[in-house]
Design a protein around this motif. Structure first.
Motif, short mmCIF file in Angstrom:
data_model
loop_
_atom_site.label_atom_id
_atom_site.label_comp_id
_atom_site.label_asym_id
_atom_site.label_seq_id
_atom_site.Cartn_x
_atom_site.Cartn_y
_atom_site.Cartn_z
N TRP A 30 35.20 37.60 31.02
CA TRP A 30 36.37 38.23 31.64
C TRP A 30 36.80 37.44 32.87
CZ3 TRP A 30 34.51 40.32 27.61
CH2 TRP A 30 35.13 41.39 26.99
N PHE A 31 38.12 37.37 33.10
CA PHE A 31 38.66 36.58 34.20
C PHE A 31 38.46 37.29 35.54
CE2 PHE A 31 42.32 34.70 31.40
CZ PHE A 31 41.37 34.18 30.54
N MET A 32 38.06 36.52 36.54
CA MET A 32 38.04 37.05 37.91
C MET A 32 39.44 37.44 38.35
SD MET A 32 35.33 34.46 39.71
CE MET A 32 33.61 34.37 39.17
N GLN A 33 40.45 36.73 37.83
CA GLN A 33 41.83 37.01 38.22
C GLN A 33 42.33 38.36 37.72
OE1 GLN A 33 40.66 33.99 37.59
NE2 GLN A 33 41.25 32.98 39.50
N ASN A 34 41.56 39.03 36.86
CA ASN A 34 41.92 40.39 36.46
C ASN A 34 41.97 41.33 37.66
OD1 ASN A 34 41.94 39.52 33.83
ND2 ASN A 34 40.13 40.65 33.19
N HIS A 48 43.71 46.11 36.15
CA HIS A 48 42.71 46.34 37.20
C HIS A 48 43.27 45.99 38.58
CE1 HIS A 48 39.80 47.38 34.29
NE2 HIS A 48 39.41 46.17 33.94
N ALA A 49 43.94 44.84 38.66
CA ALA A 49 44.52 44.44 39.95
C ALA A 49 45.59 45.42 40.39
CB ALA A 49 45.12 43.04 39.83
N ALA A 50 46.38 45.91 39.44
CA ALA A 50 47.41 46.90 39.78
C ALA A 50 46.78 48.18 40.30
CB ALA A 50 48.27 47.19 38.55
N GLY A 51 45.66 48.60 39.70
CA GLY A 51 44.96 49.79 40.16
C GLY A 51 44.39 49.63 41.56
N ILE A 52 43.86 48.43 41.84
CA ILE A 52 43.34 48.16 43.18
C ILE A 52 44.46 48.27 44.21
CG2 ILE A 52 42.42 46.32 44.66
CD1 ILE A 52 40.80 45.38 42.20
N ALA A 75 47.35 49.86 43.87
CA ALA A 75 48.01 51.18 43.90
C ALA A 75 47.18 52.23 44.60
CB ALA A 75 48.33 51.63 42.47
N ASP A 76 45.90 52.37 44.23
CA ASP A 76 45.09 53.45 44.81
C ASP A 76 43.64 53.08 45.05
OD1 ASP A 76 44.11 53.37 42.24
OD2 ASP A 76 44.81 55.35 41.65
N GLY A 77 43.34 51.77 45.07
CA GLY A 77 41.99 51.33 45.35
C GLY A 77 40.99 51.72 44.28
N THR A 78 41.44 51.78 43.01
CA THR A 78 40.58 52.22 41.92
C THR A 78 40.58 51.22 40.78
OG1 THR A 78 40.98 54.55 42.43
CG2 THR A 78 40.12 54.05 40.25
N ILE A 79 39.38 50.92 40.28
CA ILE A 79 39.23 50.16 39.05
C ILE A 79 38.73 51.13 37.99
CG2 ILE A 79 38.05 48.25 37.90
CD1 ILE A 79 37.51 47.07 40.71
N ARG A 80 39.41 51.21 36.87
CA ARG A 80 39.03 52.12 35.80
C ARG A 80 38.51 51.33 34.61
NH1 ARG A 80 43.40 53.86 38.53
NH2 ARG A 80 43.45 56.04 39.21
N SER A 81 37.36 51.71 34.10
CA SER A 81 36.81 51.03 32.93
C SER A 81 35.86 51.96 32.19
CB SER A 81 36.08 49.74 33.33
OG SER A 81 34.73 50.01 33.66
N ALA A 82 35.51 51.56 30.97
CA ALA A 82 34.50 52.27 30.18
C ALA A 82 33.23 51.42 30.09
CB ALA A 82 35.04 52.58 28.79
N THR A 83 33.00 50.59 31.11
CA THR A 83 31.86 49.66 31.09
C THR A 83 30.58 50.27 31.65
OG1 THR A 83 32.46 48.78 33.28
CG2 THR A 83 33.41 47.68 31.34
N ALA A 84 30.66 51.46 32.23
CA ALA A 84 29.50 52.13 32.85
C ALA A 84 28.85 51.17 33.85
CB ALA A 84 28.52 52.59 31.77
N ASP A 85 27.53 50.92 33.71
CA ASP A 85 26.84 50.02 34.64
C ASP A 85 26.64 48.63 34.05
OD1 ASP A 85 26.54 52.05 36.58
OD2 ASP A 85 24.78 52.84 35.50
N GLY A 86 27.32 48.35 32.93
CA GLY A 86 27.17 47.06 32.28
C GLY A 86 27.66 45.92 33.16
N ARG A 87 27.05 44.76 32.97
CA ARG A 87 27.38 43.60 33.80
C ARG A 87 28.11 42.54 32.97
NH1 ARG A 87 22.50 41.45 37.22
NH2 ARG A 87 21.69 40.95 35.15
N VAL A 88 28.93 41.75 33.68
CA VAL A 88 29.76 40.72 33.06
C VAL A 88 29.65 39.43 33.89
CG1 VAL A 88 32.14 40.07 32.47
CG2 VAL A 88 31.40 42.45 32.24
N GLY A 89 29.61 38.30 33.21
CA GLY A 89 29.62 37.01 33.90
C GLY A 89 31.04 36.57 34.20
N PHE A 90 31.76 37.34 35.01
CA PHE A 90 33.16 37.04 35.32
C PHE A 90 33.34 35.58 35.71
CE2 PHE A 90 32.79 41.62 36.22
CZ PHE A 90 33.84 42.10 35.44
N VAL A 91 34.48 34.99 35.26
CA VAL A 91 34.70 33.55 35.45
C VAL A 91 36.07 33.30 36.06
CG1 VAL A 91 35.54 33.26 33.08
CG2 VAL A 91 34.60 31.29 34.32
#
Length: 288
Positions: free
Chosen positions: A137-141, A148-152, A154-170
């Motif tokens: 997944w892109f860091m630029q997201n 995600h950037a729009a949510g940040i 708009a209201d300081g919120t990132i919404r996902s269904a990833t739970a506590d899963g980790r990603v090697g953002f690039v």
């Protein structure tokens, strides 16, 4: 050693395409920057020739391929079956003399998998030299125009269904650097390349780092698969089938599918991949 030639970059105004155009042009390579709304000097690069290209308009394809010997392929956005339009074009490209193709795919989609996975599977049979970039997944997201950037903002919120899963953002700049090497090195990789950043982070980690760097509180709001699917459909106006696929990728992250890092950036470019904190500090500082 690098080879000379003319590269057609499809998706030249997009996140990785614009950066690939810029890096190729800066290194002195001939570039044709293809997008649906071509304008001169794409990405601010005078050395890149802007041309009109639309995956869904075959009338734009022949002119785009004229004099080209290598391709950077960004699939049509939001299409759950891109092979239907991409494979006829790629066969035309082969007939037109294209020797090397580099395809942008995803770390979440294997060869022969859904969507662009079908194009991945066909690529080695179409071109003498090839590579498939499978970035995480892109860091630029979290900094650009993504939901995600729009949510940040708009209201300081990132919404996902990833739970506590980790990603090697690039970093998208690192993806472009790998693309440039795959396009111009004397020998193409002739393989698929999983591209990640140097660390695997959860969305809670992303929220915490964003809060620290920007000084603005950001939280990660965890959704169920169904809630995320519906959020994508209603908020981002993403077609239901594609929204279901994206929400499914989030669920796979929650199950650990993206909890990995690779040394692809270091191996091909000779420098380490950038951290999320470094990229966020760079982006938060303003235009480069």
């Amino acid at each position: 050693m690098t080879v000379t030639g003319t590269t057609l970059v499809i998706g030249a105004t997009g996140t990785t395409g614009s950066r690939t155009v810029a890096q190729l042009a800066a290194a002195g390579h001939r570039v044709r920057a293809a997008s649906r709304n071509a304008t001169g000097g794409v990405g601010g690069q005078a050395g890149a020739k802007a041309i009109t290209f639309d995956w869904y308009d075959p009338a734009t394809h022949a002119a785009a391929l004229d004099g080209v010997d290598r391709l950077y392929l960004v699939p049509p956005v939001g299409d759950s079956d891109p092979a239907a339009v991409m494979l006829p074009f790629l066969r035309q490209a082969r007939s037109a003399g294209v020797l090397r193709a580099v395809l942008l795919s995803s770390s979440a989609i294997p060869e022969g998998g859904p969507a662009v996975g079908k194009v991945h599977q066909a690529l080695p049979g179409l071109f003498e030299q090839w590579a498939v970039l499978r970035p995480s997944w892109f860091m630029q997201n979290f900094t650009g125009t993504h939901l995600h950037a729009a949510g940040i903002r708009a209201d300081g919120t990132i919404r996902s269904a990833t739970a506590d899963g980790r990603v090697g953002f690039v970093d998208a700049d690192d993806i472009a650097a790998v693309a440039v090497h795959a396009l111009t090195d004397e020998q193409a990789p002739d393989t698929d390349l999983v591209i990640t950043g140097p660390e695997a982070l959860s969305y809670d980690d992303i929220a915490a780092i964003t809060t620290e760097v920007t000084g603005r509180p950001v939280v990660h709001h965890q959704l169920s698969y169904e809630e995320m699917r519906d959020h994508l459909t209603s908020t981002a106006l993403i077609p239901p089938e594609f929204a279901a696929m994206l929400a499914g990728m989030d669920r796979a992250i929650a199950e650990g599918a993206e909890d990995r890092v690779t040394d692809t950036v270091q191996h091909l470019t000779g420098r380490p991949a950038r951290t999320f904190r470094a990229v966020l500090e760079r982006e938060h500082a303003g235009p480069r």
